[in-house]
Design a protein around this motif. Structure first.
Motif, mmCIF file in Angstrom:
data_model
loop_
_atom_site.group_PDB
_atom_site.id
_atom_site.type_symbol
_atom_site.label_atom_id
_atom_site.label_comp_id
_atom_site.label_asym_id
_atom_site.label_seq_id
_atom_site.Cartn_x
_atom_site.Cartn_y
_atom_site.Cartn_z
ATOM 1 N N VAL A 86 0.850 -1.185 0.000
ATOM 2 C CA VAL A 86 0.000 0.000 0.000
ATOM 3 C C VAL A 86 0.888 1.237 0.000
ATOM 4 O O VAL A 86 1.854 1.315 0.768
ATOM 5 N N CYS A 87 0.543 2.180 -0.853
ATOM 6 C CA CYS A 87 1.178 3.494 -0.860
ATOM 7 C C CYS A 87 0.033 4.502 -0.832
ATOM 8 O O CYS A 87 -0.677 4.668 -1.823
ATOM 9 N N GLY A 106 3.091 -4.623 3.095
ATOM 10 C CA GLY A 106 3.812 -3.404 3.415
ATOM 11 C C GLY A 106 2.909 -2.199 3.272
ATOM 12 O O GLY A 106 1.864 -2.261 2.614
ATOM 13 N N PHE A 107 3.342 -1.102 3.918
ATOM 14 C CA PHE A 107 2.550 0.128 3.890
ATOM 15 C C PHE A 107 3.522 1.287 3.978
ATOM 16 O O PHE A 107 4.295 1.381 4.934
ATOM 17 N N ALA A 120 11.132 -0.988 0.145
ATOM 18 C CA ALA A 120 9.930 -1.686 0.597
ATOM 19 C C ALA A 120 9.645 -2.889 -0.291
ATOM 20 O O ALA A 120 9.365 -3.992 0.214
ATOM 21 N N ILE A 121 9.718 -2.702 -1.593
ATOM 22 C CA ILE A 121 9.433 -3.805 -2.525
ATOM 23 C C ILE A 121 10.430 -4.942 -2.335
ATOM 24 O O ILE A 121 10.046 -6.112 -2.252
ATOM 25 N N GLY A 128 9.651 -10.437 3.757
ATOM 26 C CA GLY A 128 9.452 -9.615 4.942
ATOM 27 C C GLY A 128 8.224 -8.729 4.839
ATOM 28 O O GLY A 128 7.456 -8.793 3.882
ATOM 29 N N ARG A 129 8.072 -7.915 5.844
ATOM 30 C CA ARG A 129 7.032 -6.876 5.862
ATOM 31 C C ARG A 129 7.767 -5.542 5.888
ATOM 32 O O ARG A 129 8.908 -5.471 6.333
ATOM 33 N N PHE A 130 7.081 -4.503 5.443
ATOM 34 C CA PHE A 130 7.717 -3.194 5.454
ATOM 35 C C PHE A 130 6.701 -2.137 5.831
ATOM 36 O O PHE A 130 5.643 -2.035 5.218
ATOM 37 N N LEU A 131 7.027 -1.364 6.848
ATOM 38 C CA LEU A 131 6.240 -0.197 7.237
ATOM 39 C C LEU A 131 7.177 0.993 7.227
ATOM 40 O O LEU A 131 8.262 0.945 7.814
#
Length: 158
Positions: A86-87, A106-107, A120-121, A128-131
């Protein structure tokens, strides 16, 4: 994921924003912007036609017609192996929580440093996850027992 490049679908109703994302991402040797759509409906229809052509969908939450949250739920039901990033301009803890519950890996916010987007990508593609830092900070300051956390996705949408 393709052997050499991560194939991306961008979904945002703002043409200038989407063109900026595409330009930024195509500078990266390991990314290919394979599709761009201005609506959730168009993105979903494209995925139905060629579901294996995309590795990661990057999307906004607020769009005319179906929301990004709805699109993520539909994608997760149909193609649970697709990565979702999400962006959005929305960085409130309730919105972030709903996006993660809907399947986001991710966000990041539209206020984030542009260098965070490729980071993030890559993080998501590696499992993984990315915030983004602003999202992490907002979540840390939110109450652990916030009332919105008890809402179902449909209740939140309403």
């Amino acid at each position: 994921m393709s052997a050499t490049r991560t194939r991306l679908m961008l979904v945002d109703d703002h043409a200038l924003v989407m063109a900026g994302y595409a330009r930024l991402l195509e500078l990266e040797p390991d990314f290919e912007v394979a599709a761009c759509h201005a609506s959730a409906e168009a993105a979903y229809a494209d995925l139905q036609r060629q579901p294996t052509a995309i590795d990661l969908v990057m999307l906004d939450l607020s769009m005319p017609g179906r929301s990004g949250l709805d699109l993520m739920r539909r994608i997760q039901m149909q193609w649970p192996r697709l990565w979702l990033l999400v962006c959005s301009m929305h960085d409130s803890p309730p919105m972030v929580s709903q996006a993660l519950q809907a399947g986001a890996h991710g966000f990041i916010t539209k206020c984030s440093d542009p260098s965070l987007l490729p980071q993030a990508i890559r993080s998501i593609v590696r499992g993984g996850r990315f915030l983004s830092p602003d999202v992490r900070d907002a979540r840390q300051h939110a109450s652990a027992a916030a009332p919105h956390e008890a809402l179902s996705p449909r209740e939140f949408d309403v």
